[in-house]
Design an enzyme around this catalytic site. Sequence first.
Site, PDB file in Angstrom:
ATOM      1  N   GLY A  20      14.868   1.606  -5.276  1.00 48.30           N
ATOM      2  CA  GLY A  20      14.245   0.418  -5.864  1.00 48.30           C
ATOM      3  C   GLY A  20      13.581   0.666  -7.210  1.00 48.30           C
ATOM      4  N   ASN A  22      14.914  -0.023 -10.052  1.00 47.54           N
ATOM      5  CA  ASN A  22      15.176  -1.248 -10.836  1.00 47.54           C
ATOM      6  C   ASN A  22      14.268  -2.389 -10.382  1.00 47.54           C
ATOM      7  OD1 ASN A  22      17.551  -1.086 -12.847  1.00 47.54           O
ATOM      8  ND2 ASN A  22      18.215   0.145 -11.087  1.00 47.54           N
ATOM      9  N   MET A  97      23.832  -1.758  -1.456  1.00 46.26           N
ATOM     10  CA  MET A  97      25.103  -1.056  -1.220  1.00 46.26           C
ATOM     11  C   MET A  97      26.013  -1.811  -0.243  1.00 46.26           C
ATOM     12  SD  MET A  97      24.716   1.388  -3.259  1.00 46.26           S
ATOM     13  CE  MET A  97      25.876   2.673  -2.897  1.00 46.26           C
ATOM     14  N   ILE A  99      29.306  -4.883  -0.156  1.00 49.89           N
ATOM     15  CA  ILE A  99      30.187  -5.839  -0.838  1.00 49.89           C
ATOM     16  C   ILE A  99      29.936  -7.196  -0.188  1.00 49.89           C
ATOM     17  CG2 ILE A  99      32.611  -6.481  -1.200  1.00 49.89           C
ATOM     18  CD1 ILE A  99      33.260  -3.512  -1.251  1.00 49.89           C
ATOM     19  N   LEU A 100      29.884  -8.229  -1.016  1.00 51.69           N
ATOM     20  CA  LEU A 100      29.584  -9.568  -0.497  1.00 51.69           C
ATOM     21  C   LEU A 100      30.901 -10.335  -0.270  1.00 51.69           C
ATOM     22  CD1 LEU A 100      26.601 -10.134  -2.892  1.00 51.69           C
ATOM     23  CD2 LEU A 100      26.446  -9.893  -0.399  1.00 51.69           C
ATOM     24  N   ASN A 114      24.611  -8.113 -10.795  1.00 53.35           N
ATOM     25  CA  ASN A 114      24.520  -6.720 -10.330  1.00 53.35           C
ATOM     26  C   ASN A 114      24.359  -5.819 -11.547  1.00 53.35           C
ATOM     27  OD1 ASN A 114      24.680  -4.494  -8.504  1.00 53.35           O
ATOM     28  ND2 ASN A 114      26.815  -4.176  -9.116  1.00 53.35           N
ATOM     29  N   HIS A 116      25.361  -1.878 -12.715  1.00 50.50           N
ATOM     30  CA  HIS A 116      26.234  -0.770 -12.296  1.00 50.50           C
ATOM     31  C   HIS A 116      26.051   0.400 -13.257  1.00 50.50           C
ATOM     32  CE1 HIS A 116      29.681   1.201 -10.543  1.00 50.50           C
ATOM     33  NE2 HIS A 116      30.152   1.417 -11.760  1.00 50.50           N
TER      34      HIS A 116
HETATM   35  C1  GRF Z   1      21.323   2.061  -9.915  1.00 54.87           C
HETATM   36  O1  GRF Z   1      21.818   3.167 -10.598  1.00 54.87           O
HETATM   37  C2  GRF Z   1      22.237   0.881 -10.041  1.00 54.87           C
HETATM   38  O2  GRF Z   1      23.014   0.898 -11.204  1.00 54.87           O
HETATM   39  C3  GRF Z   1      23.154   1.019  -8.847  1.00 54.87           C
HETATM   40  O3  GRF Z   1      22.347   1.545  -7.842  1.00 54.87           O
HETATM   41  C4  GRF Z   1      21.269   2.287  -8.412  1.00 54.87           C
HETATM   42  C5  GRF Z   1      20.016   1.762  -7.796  1.00 54.87           C
HETATM   43  O4  GRF Z   1      18.894   2.522  -8.160  1.00 54.87           O
HETATM   44  N1  GRF Z   1      23.780  -0.239  -8.517  1.00 54.87           N
HETATM   45  P1  GRF Z   1      17.443   2.045  -7.724  1.00 54.87           P
HETATM   46  O5  GRF Z   1      17.465   1.834  -6.221  1.00 54.87           O
HETATM   47  O6  GRF Z   1      17.146   0.754  -8.448  1.00 54.87           O
HETATM   48  O7  GRF Z   1      16.529   3.153  -8.131  1.00 54.87           O
END
Ligand code: GRF
Length: 226
Positions: A20, A22, A97, A99-100, A114, A116
């Site tokens: 988390g 992000n 993690m 797929i929808l 999303n 990536h």
């Molecule tokens: C990130 O690198 C994002 O690009 C990918 O999953 C990771 C999540 O990291 N989809 P965090 O849980 O936000 O630290």
Amino acid sequence: MNPYTKDHPLPIAVLISGQGSNLQALIDAIANGLPAKIVVVISNKANAFGLERAKKAHIPSVVLPHQHYKSREEYDDALAQCLQKYQAELIILAGFMRILSDRFVQRFACRILNIHPALLPKYPGLDTHATVLMAQDEEHGCTVHLVTSQLDAGPIIASAKTKVSADDNVESLKQKVHRLEHKLYPHIIQLYAQGRLKITPQAIFFDGKPLPPDGLQFASSSSTWI
Ligand code: GRF
């Protein structure tokens, strides 16, 4: 409807499965004036560290363990119900993690984003940092895209680039890309909340013009970040 303001913030839901970081970047950006409100954090894993971050920021959280559902559709229906209960306008996948299903994506069409850890359309899926090193790429980065039911393949909204150095390894690239993600995701949500970024079934518009196929471009040195 947008433009959203501090008094009338954009309601977002953040979906996670792990660390988390992000989510934390969004929490911090909101504290610094991003006109959005995280109405709920949803995790498919009870032990996701992001849930602690939500708790600390007094954000409601819900755990929806996928093992408790017989099919992807049943899981996605429970997820949809939860999102409707909290009335999120944008659904922000941040390390979620799963797929929808098509049905879910259509139900929330133009509202699911999303991030990536690669410069899409290169390297969808997992292990992007190792793949970049193997390919001896000179640049790497992250991409924010609209979600479809195809993994990491929806229309690109924006990407941010960084250089790969000779001494980079998987861990250093992961950190470099994370730093970019933590700027790019809040920035894109800011543009959406300001009404500058509009997502329609026909096209994505930025300041009234359709986005090019590779979306908005930022570099780690860009001066245009919020
Ligand atoms: C990130 O690198 C994002 O690009 C990918 O999953 C990771 C999540 O990291 N989809 P965090 O849980 O936000 O630290």
